[in-house]
Write a protein that holds these residues in place. Structure first.
Motif, PDB file in Angstrom:
ATOM      1  N   VAL A  38       0.868  -1.173   0.000  1.00 49.68           N
ATOM      2  CA  VAL A  38       0.000   0.000   0.000  1.00 49.68           C
ATOM      3  C   VAL A  38       0.906   1.225   0.000  1.00 49.68           C
ATOM      4  O   VAL A  38       1.689   1.422   0.916  1.00 49.68           O
ATOM      5  N   GLY A  39       0.845   2.016  -1.043  1.00 48.53           N
ATOM      6  CA  GLY A  39       1.683   3.209  -1.126  1.00 48.53           C
ATOM      7  C   GLY A  39       3.046   2.907  -1.710  1.00 48.53           C
ATOM      8  O   GLY A  39       3.222   1.980  -2.492  1.00 48.53           O
ATOM      9  N   LYS A  40       4.024   3.693  -1.290  1.00 52.61           N
ATOM     10  CA  LYS A  40       5.378   3.574  -1.832  1.00 52.61           C
ATOM     11  C   LYS A  40       6.272   2.741  -0.916  1.00 52.61           C
ATOM     12  O   LYS A  40       6.020   2.627   0.272  1.00 52.61           O
ATOM     13  N   ILE A  41       7.320   2.213  -1.506  1.00 54.95           N
ATOM     14  CA  ILE A  41       8.333   1.450  -0.781  1.00 54.95           C
ATOM     15  C   ILE A  41       9.506   2.392  -0.535  1.00 54.95           C
ATOM     16  O   ILE A  41      10.009   3.015  -1.463  1.00 54.95           O
ATOM     17  N   ALA A  62       7.946  -1.085   3.754  1.00 54.45           N
ATOM     18  CA  ALA A  62       6.719  -1.003   2.963  1.00 54.45           C
ATOM     19  C   ALA A  62       5.525  -1.263   3.865  1.00 54.45           C
ATOM     20  O   ALA A  62       5.595  -2.085   4.786  1.00 54.45           O
ATOM     21  N   SER A  63       4.431  -0.585   3.590  1.00 55.91           N
ATOM     22  CA  SER A  63       3.169  -0.855   4.267  1.00 55.91           C
ATOM     23  C   SER A  63       2.445  -1.911   3.439  1.00 55.91           C
ATOM     24  O   SER A  63       2.265  -1.750   2.237  1.00 55.91           O
ATOM     25  N   VAL A  64       2.052  -3.002   4.097  1.00 52.42           N
ATOM     26  CA  VAL A  64       1.494  -4.149   3.391  1.00 52.42           C
ATOM     27  C   VAL A  64       0.101  -4.460   3.910  1.00 52.42           C
ATOM     28  O   VAL A  64      -0.129  -4.477   5.123  1.00 52.42           O
ATOM     29  N   ALA A  65      -0.826  -4.714   2.987  1.00 51.61           N
ATOM     30  CA  ALA A  65      -2.176  -5.142   3.351  1.00 51.61           C
ATOM     31  C   ALA A  65      -2.126  -6.631   3.667  1.00 51.61           C
ATOM     32  O   ALA A  65      -1.595  -7.420   2.889  1.00 51.61           O
ATOM     33  N   ARG A  66      -2.669  -6.996   4.822  1.00 48.44           N
ATOM     34  CA  ARG A  66      -2.627  -8.391   5.266  1.00 48.44           C
ATOM     35  C   ARG A  66      -3.983  -8.837   5.776  1.00 48.44           C
ATOM     36  O   ARG A  66      -4.858  -8.022   6.022  1.00 48.44           O
ATOM     37  N   GLN A  67      -4.098 -10.151   5.967  1.00 49.59           N
ATOM     38  CA  GLN A  67      -5.286 -10.722   6.583  1.00 49.59           C
ATOM     39  C   GLN A  67      -4.827 -11.528   7.788  1.00 49.59           C
ATOM     40  O   GLN A  67      -3.897 -12.337   7.684  1.00 49.59           O
ATOM     41  N   CYS A  68      -5.457 -11.301   8.928  1.00 47.93           N
ATOM     42  CA  CYS A  68      -5.074 -11.981  10.158  1.00 47.93           C
ATOM     43  C   CYS A  68      -5.278 -13.490  10.000  1.00 47.93           C
ATOM     44  O   CYS A  68      -6.307 -13.941   9.498  1.00 47.93           O
ATOM     45  N   GLY A  69      -4.314 -14.255  10.446  1.00 53.99           N
ATOM     46  CA  GLY A  69      -4.372 -15.704  10.349  1.00 53.99           C
ATOM     47  C   GLY A  69      -5.309 -16.345  11.352  1.00 53.99           C
ATOM     48  O   GLY A  69      -5.612 -17.526  11.240  1.00 53.99           O
ATOM     49  N   GLN A  76      -3.380  -3.377   7.951  1.00 51.05           N
ATOM     50  CA  GLN A  76      -2.115  -2.974   7.323  1.00 51.05           C
ATOM     51  C   GLN A  76      -1.016  -2.986   8.375  1.00 51.05           C
ATOM     52  O   GLN A  76      -1.251  -2.612   9.526  1.00 51.05           O
ATOM     53  N   ALA A  77       0.152  -3.415   7.954  1.00 46.37           N
ATOM     54  CA  ALA A  77       1.312  -3.427   8.849  1.00 46.37           C
ATOM     55  C   ALA A  77       2.557  -3.078   8.037  1.00 46.37           C
ATOM     56  O   ALA A  77       2.587  -3.263   6.819  1.00 46.37           O
ATOM     57  N   THR A  78       3.568  -2.609   8.729  1.00 42.60           N
ATOM     58  CA  THR A  78       4.820  -2.244   8.067  1.00 42.60           C
ATOM     59  C   THR A  78       5.769  -3.430   8.057  1.00 42.60           C
ATOM     60  O   THR A  78       5.964  -4.089   9.077  1.00 42.60           O
ATOM     61  N   THR A  79       6.323  -3.693   6.894  1.00 41.65           N
ATOM     62  CA  THR A  79       7.356  -4.709   6.741  1.00 41.65           C
ATOM     63  C   THR A  79       8.673  -3.987   6.560  1.00 41.65           C
ATOM     64  O   THR A  79       8.763  -3.055   5.775  1.00 41.65           O
TER      65      THR A  79
END
Length: 167
Positions: A38-41, A62-69, A76-79
């Motif tokens: 999501v957005g720029k790296i 990078a901000s990444v769109a995720r799905q909780c397991g 969204q969380a930052t990687t």
């Protein structure tokens, strides 16, 4: 592709070139299926002359769109990946097959940045560390509400022992 000219740093034994980029996912050959960014790296790092190799040190965020397991909520969380790689001249002898190489004083760091970012991505992400997930019986989100479902299961081979304990 992210290519850096290293002619100047190769002239000096301790030469170093710093860089900072804000990249679109497509510049690292990332598709939404690879990593839903999501957005720029953001990339920040340096390329240094190490004698017969060039040393890449970089941090990629990078901000990444995720799905909780556990509860299946989208978040969204930052990687963040720390990358340390060596780049060898293309004509170097005795290097590994998959080692990074460069030619003509131009180093392409795209693959190193891409792989570093993909390798730190968790297989199953959690929206929060103490996520309680979904009830396996009724499907209610245990983070929001509670239920009275019986979720303990017993190995059927031990059922006879349980009957003995009741007596």
């Amino acid at each position: 592709m992210i290519k850096l000219n290293v002619a100047e740093i190769k002239k000096k034994l301790v030469g170093e070139k710093t860089f900072r980029f804000d990249l679109e996912p497509k510049e690292l050959n990332l598709t939404p299926e690879d990593l839903p960014v999501v957005g720029k790296i953001k990339v920040e790092g340096s390329l240094a002359n190490g004698g017969d190799v060039l040393l890449l040190k970089a941090v990629v965020q990078a901000s990444v769109a995720r799905q909780c397991g556990r509860c299946l909520k989208n978040f969204q969380a930052t990687t963040e990946a720390e990358i340390l790689e060596k780049f060898y001249p293309a004509d170097a002898q005795g290097i590994e097959k998959d080692a990074y190489t460069y030619e003509f004083d131009v180093v392409d760091i795209t693959d190193a940045l891409r792989e570093g970012l993909l390798l730190v991505e968790p297989i199953s992400a959690l929206c929060k560390d103490d996520c309680r997930g979904l009830c396996p019986v009724c499907g209610i989100d245990r983070n929001v509400d509670s239920c009275t479902c019986e979720t303990t299961t017993m190995d059927p081979r031990l059922a006879a022992l349980k009957q003995l304990l009741k007596k």
